[in-house]
Design a protein around this motif. Structure first.
Motif, PDB file in Angstrom:
ATOM      1  N   GLU A  79       1.976   8.974   0.741  1.00 21.01           N
ATOM      2  CA  GLU A  79       1.783   8.847  -0.713  1.00 21.01           C
ATOM      3  C   GLU A  79       3.128   8.658  -1.427  1.00 21.01           C
ATOM      4  OE1 GLU A  79      -0.525  12.434  -0.230  1.00 21.01           O
ATOM      5  OE2 GLU A  79      -2.043  11.656  -1.598  1.00 21.01           O
ATOM      6  N   VAL A  80       4.148   9.345  -0.933  1.00 25.53           N
ATOM      7  CA  VAL A  80       5.491   9.175  -1.512  1.00 25.53           C
ATOM      8  C   VAL A  80       5.959   7.737  -1.296  1.00 25.53           C
ATOM      9  CG1 VAL A  80       7.907   9.870  -1.304  1.00 25.53           C
ATOM     10  CG2 VAL A  80       6.110  11.611  -1.258  1.00 25.53           C
ATOM     11  N   ASP A  81       5.720   7.215  -0.102  1.00 18.67           N
ATOM     12  CA  ASP A  81       6.135   5.845   0.210  1.00 18.67           C
ATOM     13  C   ASP A  81       5.417   4.857  -0.715  1.00 18.67           C
ATOM     14  OD1 ASP A  81       7.450   3.858   1.851  1.00 18.67           O
ATOM     15  OD2 ASP A  81       5.440   3.366   2.555  1.00 18.67           O
ATOM     16  N   ASP A  82       4.142   5.096  -0.933  1.00 22.92           N
ATOM     17  CA  ASP A  82       3.368   4.230  -1.817  1.00 22.92           C
ATOM     18  C   ASP A  82       3.996   4.225  -3.225  1.00 22.92           C
ATOM     19  OD1 ASP A  82       1.259   2.585  -2.305  1.00 22.92           O
ATOM     20  OD2 ASP A  82      -0.127   4.210  -2.858  1.00 22.92           O
ATOM     21  N   ALA A  83       4.371   5.423  -3.694  1.00 28.66           N
ATOM     22  CA  ALA A  83       4.957   5.546  -5.044  1.00 28.66           C
ATOM     23  C   ALA A  83       6.301   4.805  -5.118  1.00 28.66           C
ATOM     24  CB  ALA A  83       5.143   7.016  -5.395  1.00 28.66           C
ATOM     25  N   VAL A  84       7.121   4.968  -4.074  1.00 33.69           N
ATOM     26  CA  VAL A  84       8.439   4.302  -4.095  1.00 33.69           C
ATOM     27  C   VAL A  84       8.247   2.783  -4.047  1.00 33.69           C
ATOM     28  CG1 VAL A  84      10.653   4.021  -2.899  1.00 33.69           C
ATOM     29  CG2 VAL A  84       9.618   6.292  -3.058  1.00 33.69           C
TER      30      VAL A  84
END
Ligand code: NAP
Ligand code: MG
Length: 513
Positions: free
Chosen positions: A48-53
């Motif tokens: 989810e963090v990767d998606d946000a970045v």
């Protein structure tokens, strides 16, 4: 967006690419005044963090085509919208954090709005230095471009206040100012598009206090911020936070929190040469000289020690009082402190509960250490006399606590307690008090009280801290640099300092043909 018509518990969602996104796993978030679960927040993982970045990176080229005026317009809309929703945001901040609603209305939420307004205005009127070398036919100027994607990580004590102090400058940043003649030349003879550009951000608020950050996402979406420019991932520091600071797509990390986590973030940032700003803990001292007006200093000291339950990084936790007035000061401080109202934060109280059970136990453990070190506990600790009504009996309350008779080497005089506990100690000379105030690993702020201007300034100049208040406390101009030295942090925030953090500067040397 009303607190009364939201489900119980409230379910917070991540905000990624302009959409609210459900998570596969949730964490409970507690109302500190009752100890009951009142919200659930995503337990975001590295995917989810990767998606946000990725969304922040994708939004960056588009956001970089906006002018400062366009960005300022949106930021001011967000400020207006925070002000329009003041009551709801203050209630949510209080329910999540424990602070009195009245304090959130007076301090946290207005300040969050000011953060957006001030940075919006500053990018429209920013001045920079240029330098002309006429004999070589050159003109120098600098351009500041945004760094790219900023990871913004904030703590639980002033949730919306501190997070917006990062979001606003990061989104606003990027400007260049030319000397007028060069501006005219470039306007006439080049087709350079005078773009002033901002960063995109991914935020990770404290897992304990996530609700107002989520409410802010709704206001930001309504204000028309393009999708992906701001993303919010909720969850724990060890999972979501760790994934964010290590992400290759992040260019700058702005962190406010404890010294231990800050130390770790500094190491991670160093490995990949990311820019980093660390606003960390403190062990702040008050110094009271014998010529101070106690009718003003006693209430001001109470405020500086116990406001927001003592959970402000800038709160005073050691007070050095000149020996000639020590007994009188102590007696007056204890008397007025005993009268402070502690109770449910929705009522007209000075202090609500501490933020969590774990934090309450940590604060109590310091009082125990002080007792073992031979201290006298002059007031505080017990909450028996509060006679709290039923729903609040499991809340994390503690009374403001005053301790004396401790040596400077004891843990309570050296370590950050971050709660409503203050240690008092007498001093004799100016030199002695400077040495004792500086004798801690932290260097965030100090407050000095007295009347002799030369002495106040002499002392102020010798304290190893980022801010010295003289005859006041917590008066914060956004234009002034804010930050700490020693283990209180690296870097400064404030109107121009934050804009520097979120930009990289390039010198342009232009030789006329
Ligand atoms: P903290 O435990 O250091 O946490 C701060 C933030 O960092 C939280 O969002 C936390 O997430 C996250 N985090 C924790 N471990 C992480 C990791 N490995 N990687 C990335 N992020 C991580 O601090 P706190 O207890 O929330 O706040 C209290 C501290 O903040 C005190 O020391 C206080 O002095 C300091 N503070 C300093 C200032 C200042 O301006 N100097 C202002 C306010 C507060 P979780 O919540 O999920 O753990
Ligand atoms: Mg909470």
């Amino acid at each position: 967006m009303s607190l009364s018509d939201t489900p119980n518990p409230l379910v917070v969602e991540n905000f990624i690419g302009g959409s609210f996104v459900k998570s596969s796993k949730y964490l409970d978030s507690f109302d500190p005044s009752t100890g009951e679960v009142w919200a659930q927040i995503p337990d975001s993982d590295p995917t989810e963090v990767d998606d946000a970045v990725q969304h922040a990176r994708n939004a960056f080229p588009m956001w970089s085509k906006t002018t400062a005026a366009e960005r300022a317009k949106i930021l001011i809309k967000i400020a207006d919208s925070i002000e329009e929703n003041l009551d709801k945001l203050a209630q949510a901040e209080s329910k999540d954090q424990g602070k009195p609603v009245s304090l959130a209305k007076r301090m946290d939420i207005p300040r969050a709005a000011l953060n957006f307004r001030a940075f919006a205005e500053s990018i429209c009127h920013h001045l920079n230095i240029s330098n002309c070398i006429p004999e070589m036919g050159c003109m120098n100027y600098t351009v500041r471009n945004p760094v790219g994607v900023a990871a913004l990580i904030s703590p639980w004590n002033l949730p919306l206040y501190l997070l917006t102090f990062k979001i606003a400058p990061a989104l606003a940043s990027g400007y260049f100012i030319l000397p007028l003649p060069l501006f005219i030349i470039l306007m006439l003879f080049s087709n350079y598009n005078y773009i002033e550009i901002g960063n995109c951000v991914v935020c990770k608020p404290s897992e304990i206090t996530s609700v107002t950050a989520w409410m802010l996402c709704k206001l930001i979406k309504d204000a028309g911020l393009p999708n992906g420019v701001l993303n919010m991932v909720f969850g724990t520091g060890s999972k979501a936070g760790e994934a964010l600071i290590n992400h290759q797509g992040v260019n700058v990390i702005s962190f406010t929190g404890s010294t231990n986590v800050g130390r770790h973030i500094g190491q991670v940032a160093a490995k990949s040469i990311k820019k980093v700003s660390l606003e960390l803990g403190g062990k702040n001292a008050g110094i009271i000289f014998e010529d101070a007006d106690l009718s003003k200093v006693v209430p001001a000291t109470i405020n500086s020690c116990f406001l927001n339950q003592g959970e402000i990084c800038l709160c005073t936790s050691r007070v050095f009082v000149q020996r000639t007035i020590f007994d009188e000061f102590v007696q007056r401080l204890v008397k007025e402190t005993k009268n402070l109202k502690v109770g449910p934060p929705i009522e007209d109280v000075f202090m609500g509960p501490l933020v969590s059970q774990v934090h309450l136990e940590k604060v109590r453990s310091y009082v125990e250490i002080a007792r073992k070190d031979g201290a006298r506990i002059l007031c505080g600790e017990s909450v028996d006399e509060l006679s709290l009504p039923a729903p609040y009996q499991k809340g994390y309350f503690i009374r403001p606590t005053i301790i004396t008779d401790l040596s400077d080497s004891s843990a309570c005089m050296q370590e950050e307690i971050f709660g409503p506990v203050v240690c008092l100690s007498p001093f004799d000379s100016e030199e002695e008090v400077i040495e004792r105030v500086n004798n801690v690993k932290y260097g965030l702020c100090s407050a000095i009280w007295g009347q002799k201007g030369d002495r106040l300034l002499r002392v102020a100049h010798q304290l190893h801290v980022g801010t010295v208040w003289i005859n006041c406390w917590l008066v914060r101009s956004l234009d002034m640099p804010f930050g700490g030295m020693k283990e209180s942090g690296i870097g400064r925030e404030g109107t121009s300092h934050s804009l520097e953090l979120y930009t990289e500067e390039t010198t342009i040397c232009y030789k006329f043909q």
